[in-house]
Design an enzyme around this catalytic site. Structure first.
Site, mmCIF file in Angstrom:
data_model
loop_
_atom_site.group_PDB
_atom_site.id
_atom_site.type_symbol
_atom_site.label_atom_id
_atom_site.label_comp_id
_atom_site.label_asym_id
_atom_site.label_seq_id
_atom_site.Cartn_x
_atom_site.Cartn_y
_atom_site.Cartn_z
ATOM 1 N N THR A 250 0.854 -1.190 0.000
ATOM 2 C CA THR A 250 0.000 0.000 0.000
ATOM 3 C C THR A 250 0.892 1.242 0.000
ATOM 4 O OG1 THR A 250 -0.210 0.182 2.407
ATOM 5 C CG2 THR A 250 -1.812 -1.227 1.271
ATOM 6 N N GLY A 251 0.429 2.281 -0.678
ATOM 7 C CA GLY A 251 1.271 3.472 -0.820
ATOM 8 C C GLY A 251 2.528 3.165 -1.613
ATOM 9 N N GLY A 252 2.390 2.312 -2.624
ATOM 10 C CA GLY A 252 3.551 1.887 -3.412
ATOM 11 C C GLY A 252 3.868 2.804 -4.575
ATOM 12 N N SER B 65 4.781 6.046 -4.233
ATOM 13 C CA SER B 65 5.535 7.236 -3.801
ATOM 14 C C SER B 65 6.517 6.859 -2.693
ATOM 15 C CB SER B 65 4.535 8.278 -3.269
ATOM 16 O OG SER B 65 5.203 9.429 -2.809
ATOM 17 N N GLY B 66 7.588 7.619 -2.604
ATOM 18 C CA GLY B 66 8.484 7.573 -1.446
ATOM 19 C C GLY B 66 8.971 6.187 -1.079
ATOM 20 N N TYR C 94 -0.463 11.571 15.082
ATOM 21 C CA TYR C 94 0.390 10.733 14.214
ATOM 22 C C TYR C 94 1.178 9.721 15.048
ATOM 23 C CZ TYR C 94 4.190 9.613 10.937
ATOM 24 O OH TYR C 94 5.094 8.951 10.129
ATOM 25 N N GLY D 171 7.306 3.472 -0.145
ATOM 26 C CA GLY D 171 6.579 2.357 -0.770
ATOM 27 C C GLY D 171 7.034 2.102 -2.192
ATOM 28 N N SER E 20 7.342 4.122 12.663
ATOM 29 C CA SER E 20 8.114 5.383 12.690
ATOM 30 C C SER E 20 8.892 5.455 13.990
ATOM 31 C CB SER E 20 7.169 6.585 12.610
ATOM 32 O OG SER E 20 7.883 7.785 12.868
HETATM 33 P P1 NAD Z 1 4.799 9.611 0.732
HETATM 34 O O1 NAD Z 1 3.855 10.730 0.961
HETATM 35 O O2 NAD Z 1 5.822 9.744 -0.320
HETATM 36 O O3 NAD Z 1 4.003 8.272 0.497
HETATM 37 C C1 NAD Z 1 2.843 7.980 1.223
HETATM 38 C C2 NAD Z 1 2.058 6.955 0.467
HETATM 39 O O4 NAD Z 1 0.879 6.652 1.182
HETATM 40 C C3 NAD Z 1 1.651 7.447 -0.908
HETATM 41 O O5 NAD Z 1 1.861 6.401 -1.824
HETATM 42 C C4 NAD Z 1 0.173 7.726 -0.770
HETATM 43 O O6 NAD Z 1 -0.529 7.467 -1.964
HETATM 44 C C5 NAD Z 1 -0.198 6.707 0.287
HETATM 45 N N1 NAD Z 1 -1.404 7.096 0.973
HETATM 46 C C6 NAD Z 1 -1.607 8.141 1.818
HETATM 47 N N2 NAD Z 1 -2.879 8.166 2.223
HETATM 48 C C7 NAD Z 1 -3.499 7.121 1.608
HETATM 49 C C8 NAD Z 1 -4.804 6.620 1.608
HETATM 50 N N3 NAD Z 1 -5.791 7.212 2.308
HETATM 51 N N4 NAD Z 1 -5.081 5.512 0.868
HETATM 52 C C9 NAD Z 1 -4.111 4.915 0.136
HETATM 53 N N5 NAD Z 1 -2.851 5.340 0.101
HETATM 54 C C10 NAD Z 1 -2.560 6.436 0.823
HETATM 55 O O7 NAD Z 1 5.484 9.386 2.149
HETATM 56 P P2 NAD Z 1 6.508 8.286 2.719
HETATM 57 O O8 NAD Z 1 7.449 9.046 3.543
HETATM 58 O O9 NAD Z 1 6.983 7.381 1.675
HETATM 59 O O10 NAD Z 1 5.532 7.499 3.727
HETATM 60 C C11 NAD Z 1 5.385 6.105 3.749
HETATM 61 C C12 NAD Z 1 5.224 5.636 5.181
HETATM 62 O O11 NAD Z 1 6.422 5.955 5.904
HETATM 63 C C13 NAD Z 1 4.081 6.296 5.943
HETATM 64 O O12 NAD Z 1 3.397 5.301 6.681
HETATM 65 C C14 NAD Z 1 4.792 7.251 6.890
HETATM 66 O O13 NAD Z 1 4.081 7.492 8.068
HETATM 67 C C15 NAD Z 1 6.079 6.498 7.144
HETATM 68 N N6 NAD Z 1 7.158 7.346 7.649
HETATM 69 C C16 NAD Z 1 7.728 8.284 6.855
HETATM 70 C C17 NAD Z 1 8.736 9.083 7.378
HETATM 71 C C18 NAD Z 1 9.414 10.148 6.563
HETATM 72 O O14 NAD Z 1 10.182 10.949 7.117
HETATM 73 N N7 NAD Z 1 9.205 10.222 5.265
HETATM 74 C C19 NAD Z 1 9.161 8.908 8.695
HETATM 75 C C20 NAD Z 1 8.559 7.939 9.480
HETATM 76 C C21 NAD Z 1 7.544 7.154 8.947
#
Ligand code: NAD
Length: 247
Positions: A13-15, A17-18, A151, A20, A138
């Protein structure tokens, strides 16, 4: 072909971007078939097409409870089975505690916790015995940064949930682990209007390694946990955080 995930099928899920996306790309490079979900159709299409024949993607909102079974059905329909589920979709919002409204609270809970909880439930119903579940947590599950109250509550719950699921699913030899990022260079904060410079200035100085992490550094962990190399590891929480929650 001799990838570390040969013959495995994964749903992330969330694959799109970032973190994922990095996980999806790494899994395919290591031989897996991968289904991704996300919210943005154009980036889903772009990533799915970059994954080639062993990838597919669907728009799906994890806060829509009906969507979980549909997505799992599509993953299994295309690739025949499910071995790995990465519950990674999430949002991060910086809101001072006293300014957090019920709507703010519900939004982050519905996506980061309720969406993850029922996503895992749907995946487990179709998952092969011996599968692997990776939950994106996190560092905030063990660190108290200001303005991350709702969060952090979701991520603390994710870590706790992993212990229970690891215990409950052990009889099916399904392993459940958490990957916990520190501050990683993704779009997650930009989506809330927070500039990269702000993150660099305010977060990097807390990190012993003095830099933001890269999504690939989490993909390394997810790959290991998804693979048979982690066959004796369950219920654990692995931090890739530049040391922020460790020293
Ligand atoms: P990102 O914004 O690049 O990616 C987030 C992903 O989640 C996206 O693919 C988006 O489409 C998906 N998403 C968000 N809401 C959604 C929904 N309602 N339904 C389906 N998909 C949804 O951010 P990221 O940093 O890659 O985040 C990925 C995970 O890493 C998250 O769970 C975030 O909490 C965690 N995280 C990130 C960081 C950071 O600093 N980037 C730090 C700690 C934890």
């Amino acid at each position: 072909m001799s990838g570390r995930l040969d013959t495995k099928t994964a749903l992330i899920t969330g694959g799109n971007s970032g973190i994922g996306r990095a996980i999806a790309e790494r899994f395919v490079a290591e031989g897996a078939n991968v289904t991704i979900t996300g919210r943005n159709q154009s980036t889903i299409d772009e990533v799915a097409s970059s994954l080639g024949d062993r990838g597919q993607g669907f728009r799906s909102d994890v806060s829509d409870m009906a969507s979980h079974a549909e997505v799992v059905d599509k993953a299994v329909a295309k690739f025949g089975k499910l071995d790995v589920f990465v519950a990674n979709a999430g949002i991060a919002e910086m809101i001072p505690f006293l300014e957090t409204t019920e709507a703010d609270y519900d939004r982050v809970m519905d996506i980061n916790l309720k969406g993850l909880f029922f996503g895992v439930q749907a995946a487990v119903r179709h998952m092969n015995d011996g599968g692997s579940i990776v939950l994106t947590g996190s560092v905030v599950s063990v660190k108290g940064f200001p303005a991350f109250s709702a969060y952090s509550a979701t991520k603390g719950a994710v870590r706790t949930l992993a212990r229970v699921l690891a215990s409950e699913l052990a009889e099916r030899k399904i392993r459940v682990n958490v990957i916990s990022p520190g501050p990683i260079a993704t779009h997650i904060f930009g989506r809330q209007g927070i500039e990269r410079d702000f993150i660099e200035e305010n977060f990097t100085q807390m990190v012993p390694l003095k830099r933001l992490g890269e999504p690939d550094e989490l993909a390394n962990l997810a790959l290991f946990l998804a693979s048979d190399e982690a066959s004796y590891i369950t219920g654990a929480d692995f931090h890739a955080d530049g040391g922020v929650a460790q020293v």
